[in-house]
Write an enzyme that holds these catalytic residues in place. Structure first.
Site, PDB file in Angstrom:
ATOM      1  N   LYS A 168       0.854  -1.204   0.000  1.00 52.27           N
ATOM      2  CA  LYS A 168       0.000   0.000   0.000  1.00 52.27           C
ATOM      3  C   LYS A 168       0.886   1.249   0.000  1.00 52.27           C
ATOM      4  O   LYS A 168       0.672   2.176  -0.777  1.00 52.27           O
ATOM      5  CB  LYS A 168      -0.888   0.009   1.229  1.00 52.27           C
ATOM      6  CG  LYS A 168      -1.508   1.354   1.576  1.00 52.27           C
ATOM      7  CD  LYS A 168      -2.354   1.349   2.810  1.00 52.27           C
ATOM      8  CE  LYS A 168      -1.618   1.514   4.098  1.00 52.27           C
ATOM      9  NZ  LYS A 168      -1.281   2.882   4.466  1.00 52.27           N
ATOM     10  N   ASN A 169       1.893   1.259   0.858  1.00 55.13           N
ATOM     11  CA  ASN A 169       2.705   2.471   1.028  1.00 55.13           C
ATOM     12  C   ASN A 169       3.707   2.700  -0.091  1.00 55.13           C
ATOM     13  O   ASN A 169       4.396   3.719  -0.101  1.00 55.13           O
ATOM     14  CB  ASN A 169       3.390   2.463   2.392  1.00 55.13           C
ATOM     15  CG  ASN A 169       2.379   2.638   3.521  1.00 55.13           C
ATOM     16  OD1 ASN A 169       1.213   2.971   3.273  1.00 55.13           O
ATOM     17  ND2 ASN A 169       2.803   2.368   4.736  1.00 55.13           N
TER      18      ASN A 169
ATOM     19  N   ASP B 293       4.711   0.493  12.277  1.00 50.97           N
ATOM     20  CA  ASP B 293       3.491  -0.137  11.751  1.00 50.97           C
ATOM     21  C   ASP B 293       3.356  -1.593  12.192  1.00 50.97           C
ATOM     22  O   ASP B 293       2.335  -2.221  11.903  1.00 50.97           O
ATOM     23  CB  ASP B 293       3.475  -0.072  10.225  1.00 50.97           C
ATOM     24  CG  ASP B 293       3.328   1.358   9.740  1.00 50.97           C
ATOM     25  OD1 ASP B 293       3.546   1.604   8.545  1.00 50.97           O
ATOM     26  OD2 ASP B 293       3.027   2.233  10.571  1.00 50.97           O
TER      27      ASP B 293
ATOM     28  N   ARG C 150       0.023  14.256  12.863  1.00 46.78           N
ATOM     29  CA  ARG C 150       0.445  14.076  11.460  1.00 46.78           C
ATOM     30  C   ARG C 150       0.666  15.406  10.715  1.00 46.78           C
ATOM     31  O   ARG C 150       0.062  15.658   9.686  1.00 46.78           O
ATOM     32  CB  ARG C 150      -0.570  13.209  10.705  1.00 46.78           C
ATOM     33  CG  ARG C 150      -1.037  11.955  11.395  1.00 46.78           C
ATOM     34  CD  ARG C 150       0.047  10.916  11.637  1.00 46.78           C
ATOM     35  NE  ARG C 150       0.629  10.360  10.455  1.00 46.78           N
ATOM     36  CZ  ARG C 150       0.117   9.347   9.750  1.00 46.78           C
ATOM     37  NH1 ARG C 150      -1.043   8.845  10.111  1.00 46.78           N
ATOM     38  NH2 ARG C 150       0.736   8.867   8.691  1.00 46.78           N
TER      39      ARG C 150
ATOM     40  N   CYS D 138      -5.028  12.138  12.843  1.00 46.82           N
ATOM     41  CA  CYS D 138      -5.742  10.862  12.739  1.00 46.82           C
ATOM     42  C   CYS D 138      -5.576  10.177  14.089  1.00 46.82           C
ATOM     43  O   CYS D 138      -5.011  10.736  15.021  1.00 46.82           O
ATOM     44  CB  CYS D 138      -5.159  10.014  11.612  1.00 46.82           C
ATOM     45  SG  CYS D 138      -3.543   9.375  11.972  1.00 46.82           S
TER      46      CYS D 138
ATOM     47  N   ARG E  42      -8.350  -0.652   4.692  1.00 50.29           N
ATOM     48  CA  ARG E  42      -7.434   0.347   4.138  1.00 50.29           C
ATOM     49  C   ARG E  42      -6.093  -0.263   3.788  1.00 50.29           C
ATOM     50  O   ARG E  42      -5.370   0.238   2.937  1.00 50.29           O
ATOM     51  CB  ARG E  42      -7.194   1.473   5.158  1.00 50.29           C
ATOM     52  CG  ARG E  42      -8.423   2.298   5.473  1.00 50.29           C
ATOM     53  CD  ARG E  42      -8.065   3.520   6.266  1.00 50.29           C
ATOM     54  NE  ARG E  42      -7.034   4.299   5.580  1.00 50.29           N
ATOM     55  CZ  ARG E  42      -6.491   5.402   6.086  1.00 50.29           C
ATOM     56  NH1 ARG E  42      -6.856   5.820   7.279  1.00 50.29           N
ATOM     57  NH2 ARG E  42      -5.584   6.073   5.418  1.00 50.29           N
TER      58      ARG E  42
HETATM   59  C1  EPZ Z   1       4.483   6.831   6.524  1.00 56.17           C
HETATM   60  O1  EPZ Z   1       3.679   7.851   7.057  1.00 56.17           O
HETATM   61  C2  EPZ Z   1       3.566   5.639   6.385  1.00 56.17           C
HETATM   62  N1  EPZ Z   1       2.472   5.977   5.472  1.00 56.17           N
HETATM   63  C3  EPZ Z   1       2.997   5.259   7.754  1.00 56.17           C
HETATM   64  O2  EPZ Z   1       2.212   4.082   7.582  1.00 56.17           O
HETATM   65  C4  EPZ Z   1       4.166   4.955   8.689  1.00 56.17           C
HETATM   66  O3  EPZ Z   1       3.662   4.668   9.968  1.00 56.17           O
HETATM   67  C5  EPZ Z   1       5.109   6.164   8.757  1.00 56.17           C
HETATM   68  O4  EPZ Z   1       5.553   6.504   7.420  1.00 56.17           O
HETATM   69  C6  EPZ Z   1       6.336   5.899   9.616  1.00 56.17           C
HETATM   70  O5  EPZ Z   1       7.023   4.793   9.117  1.00 56.17           O
HETATM   71  C7  EPZ Z   1       2.706   5.986   4.144  1.00 56.17           C
HETATM   72  O6  EPZ Z   1       3.811   5.727   3.681  1.00 56.17           O
HETATM   73  C8  EPZ Z   1       1.538   6.324   3.257  1.00 56.17           C
HETATM   74  P1  EPZ Z   1       6.341  10.252   8.643  1.00 56.17           P
HETATM   75  P2  EPZ Z   1       4.222   9.367   7.077  1.00 56.17           P
HETATM   76  O7  EPZ Z   1       6.205  11.509   7.864  1.00 56.17           O
HETATM   77  O8  EPZ Z   1       5.137   9.614   5.962  1.00 56.17           O
HETATM   78  C9  EPZ Z   1       6.283  13.488  12.108  1.00 56.17           C
HETATM   79  C10 EPZ Z   1       0.349   2.695   7.843  1.00 56.17           C
HETATM   80  O9  EPZ Z   1      -0.114   2.137   8.855  1.00 56.17           O
HETATM   81  N2  EPZ Z   1       6.251  14.472  11.014  1.00 56.17           N
HETATM   82  O10 EPZ Z   1       7.512   9.387   8.416  1.00 56.17           O
HETATM   83  O11 EPZ Z   1       3.042  10.234   7.238  1.00 56.17           O
HETATM   84  C11 EPZ Z   1       5.034  12.630  12.142  1.00 56.17           C
HETATM   85  O12 EPZ Z   1       4.016  13.273  12.872  1.00 56.17           O
HETATM   86  C12 EPZ Z   1       0.816   4.130   7.911  1.00 56.17           C
HETATM   87  O13 EPZ Z   1       0.489   2.141   6.725  1.00 56.17           O
HETATM   88  C13 EPZ Z   1       6.308  15.830  11.324  1.00 56.17           C
HETATM   89  O14 EPZ Z   1       6.367  16.226  12.482  1.00 56.17           O
HETATM   90  O15 EPZ Z   1       5.043   9.370   8.427  1.00 56.17           O
HETATM   91  C14 EPZ Z   1       5.528  11.373  12.819  1.00 56.17           C
HETATM   92  O16 EPZ Z   1       5.546  11.596  14.215  1.00 56.17           O
HETATM   93  C15 EPZ Z   1       0.523   4.760   9.273  1.00 56.17           C
HETATM   94  N3  EPZ Z   1       6.276  16.731  10.298  1.00 56.17           N
HETATM   95  C16 EPZ Z   1       6.963  11.246  12.311  1.00 56.17           C
HETATM   96  O17 EPZ Z   1       7.336  12.555  11.858  1.00 56.17           O
HETATM   97  C17 EPZ Z   1       6.199  16.335   8.977  1.00 56.17           C
HETATM   98  O18 EPZ Z   1       6.195  17.216   8.090  1.00 56.17           O
HETATM   99  C18 EPZ Z   1       7.135  10.268  11.147  1.00 56.17           C
HETATM  100  O19 EPZ Z   1       6.179  10.626  10.180  1.00 56.17           O
HETATM  101  C19 EPZ Z   1       6.151  14.962   8.697  1.00 56.17           C
HETATM  102  C20 EPZ Z   1       6.184  14.050   9.721  1.00 56.17           C
END
Ligand code: EPZ
Length: 420
Positions: A22-23, A306, A122, A117, A398
């Site tokens: 998915k990702n 995850d 996020r 969420c 999802r």
């Molecule tokens: C990706 O989300 C994945 N989703 C998530 O999978 C996964 O949990 C996550 O990476 C971490 O591995 C997809 O790839 C579609 P991040 P993403 O930006 O990119 C903070 C699932 O279950 N952050 O790496 O949104 C954020 O809040 C999903 O399949 C900021 O503060 O995660 C988090 O605490 C859930 N500012 C951390 O960084 C930003 O601009 C990591 O987030 C971006 C992120």
């Protein structure tokens, strides 16, 4: 809303095919916005998030066709809108992955801010920091982010304050059409980032270093359509590995990429499981006794956040005590309350959960709260004698393709029950 009913306590034995990731689909689909022409993407799983992404692309004017197969043809020749509406974005945070491609291709984008969420706030501040570094003008108003680059994007230096998977993807996509070179530092190393870079390079991009923490991109004038096949889903793989462990079963996961689940494999071996790995197939054999182990989630190649909920379920039945630390998201223990209702002994302190193993859980009616928490409740039901009913299973839809069918095929007594 549908529910899933499980009569657990049965060792799962047999073969489970692993679906496309998915990702990995989500960024590759939005990367199609970067070119006029038809891209062909195969091994795409049938998931709600994929359908949402297709709806988003069609809102922009793309045509998406997949004649009910797992191969999609996406043609973004004629883009008529550059606005991702709130009603779609609120259902899928990854909609933010349209920002980079839209502003790179057309010089503008208007995307609803994703909002939080269940697992956390996020934010996308790092995405916006990167786009600003490439010369975009950012305006936040009425819950939307509006981005403009009237004279196109210009290559620059981007250094993330924290590791962000979709942030890395967004800036990498935007930089492909920027004038000059872009260097992105503190990049995410996930396999899905590498897969996206590979697809973009097939489209004519000039990207080096994906999979390391520094990525170099030489901007080009335009990209051309390309084809790719989606990599296997490492989180689905890990989830079914835990299913074998928690039911003392023997599962062979076909189409899996063992290199992408190293940390999960190491963890399960520590818990007493046996692994037999061949190219494209992982066999995992669970034991009657599960050993406890400690876990700290971290960005790839560390233990994936995850998989935290799924491993916690396994630890509820382990001999001894395990400490699980969630370092990525601020609210990813929503499954704990539901596991406690099944008899789990878990204490939470800040971002740490201390899990004292118990001899067995008891079947109960439980409620899913987010995608991976719902998977953890399914695993608990599979391990538990008696009947467990999981509600709000739309969360599962999802990210897990044909979950009930796949589990029934290896002996699980599981069924989906439609309820008003
Ligand atoms: C990706 O989300 C994945 N989703 C998530 O999978 C996964 O949990 C996550 O990476 C971490 O591995 C997809 O790839 C579609 P991040 P993403 O930006 O990119 C903070 C699932 O279950 N952050 O790496 O949104 C954020 O809040 C999903 O399949 C900021 O503060 O995660 C988090 O605490 C859930 N500012 C951390 O960084 C930003 O601009 C990591 O987030 C971006 C992120």
């Amino acid at each position: 809303m549908d529910k899933i009913e499980i009569e657990g306590g049965i060792p799962l034995v047999g073969e489970i095919p692993i679906s496309g990731s998915k990702n990995s689909v989500l960024p590759i689909f939005t990367a199609c916005l970067l070119t006029a022409g038809s891209c062909k993407i195969s091994n795409v799983p049938d998931l709600v998030d994929i359908r949402t992404t297709c709806l988003l692309l069609e809102v922009f004017g793309a045509s998406v066709d997949h004649d009910n197969s797992s191969t999609y043809t996406i043609d973004c020749s004629k883009l008529t809108s550059f606005e991702a509406p709130y009603n779609l974005v609120k259902t899928m945070r990854a909609s933010c992955l349209t920002l980079g491609p839209l502003v790179a291709r057309s010089g503008k984008a208007k995307v609803s801010l994703p909002g939080g969420c269940a697992i956390g706030e996020r934010p996308i501040d790092q995405h916006l920091k990167g786009l600003k570094a490439l010369g975009a003008e950012i305006n936040l108003s009425h819950g939307y982010v509006e981005i403009e680059a009237k004279r196109g994007l210009t290559g620059g230096q981007v250094s993330f304050d924290l590791t962000t998977v979709t942030g890395t993807m967004n800036i990498m996509m935007a930089a492909t059409l920027a004038k000059g070179e872009t260097v992105i530092k503190n990049c995410a190393l996930e396999p899905e980032v590498e897969a996206l870079a590979k697809f973009l390079n097939k489209m004519g991009a000039k990207i080096e270093g994906a999979g390391t923490n520094i990525i170099h991109i030489q901007g080009v004038n335009s990209l051309f359509p390309a084809e790719t096949s989606i990599i296997p889903d490492r989180i689905e793989t890990g989830t079914y590995m835990v299913a074998a462990a928690i039911t003392s079963g023997d599962l062979s996961l076909t189409g899996a990429n063992v290199k992408h689940v190293n940390e999960i494999s190491d963890c399960l071996i520590k818990c007493g499981c046996q692994l037999d790995v061949k190219v494209g197939r992982i066999r995992i054999i669970g034991q009657d006794e599960i050993r406890s182990t400690n876990i700290v989630t971290s960005p790839y190649p560390g233990f994936p956040t995850d998989m935290q909920a799924q491993m916690m379920t396994l630890m509820t039945l382990a001999q001894g005590t395990s400490v699980i630390k969630e370092t990525i998201f601020e609210n990813r223990f929503m499954h704990v309350a539901e596991l406690r209702r099944m008899g789990a002994n878990i204490l939470i302190s800040g971002n740490s959960a201390t899990v004292h193993g118990v001899n067995h859980l008891s079947g109960a009616q439980v409620m899913a709260t987010d995608l991976r928490a719902s998977a953890s409740l399914i695993l608990a039901g599979l391990a538990t004698r008696g009947v467990t009913t999981v509600s709000r299973v739309y969360h599962l839809d999802r990210g897990y393709e044909n979950l009930v069918r796949k589990l029934r095929a290896v002996g699980a007594k599981i069924k989906r029950v439609s309820s008003p």
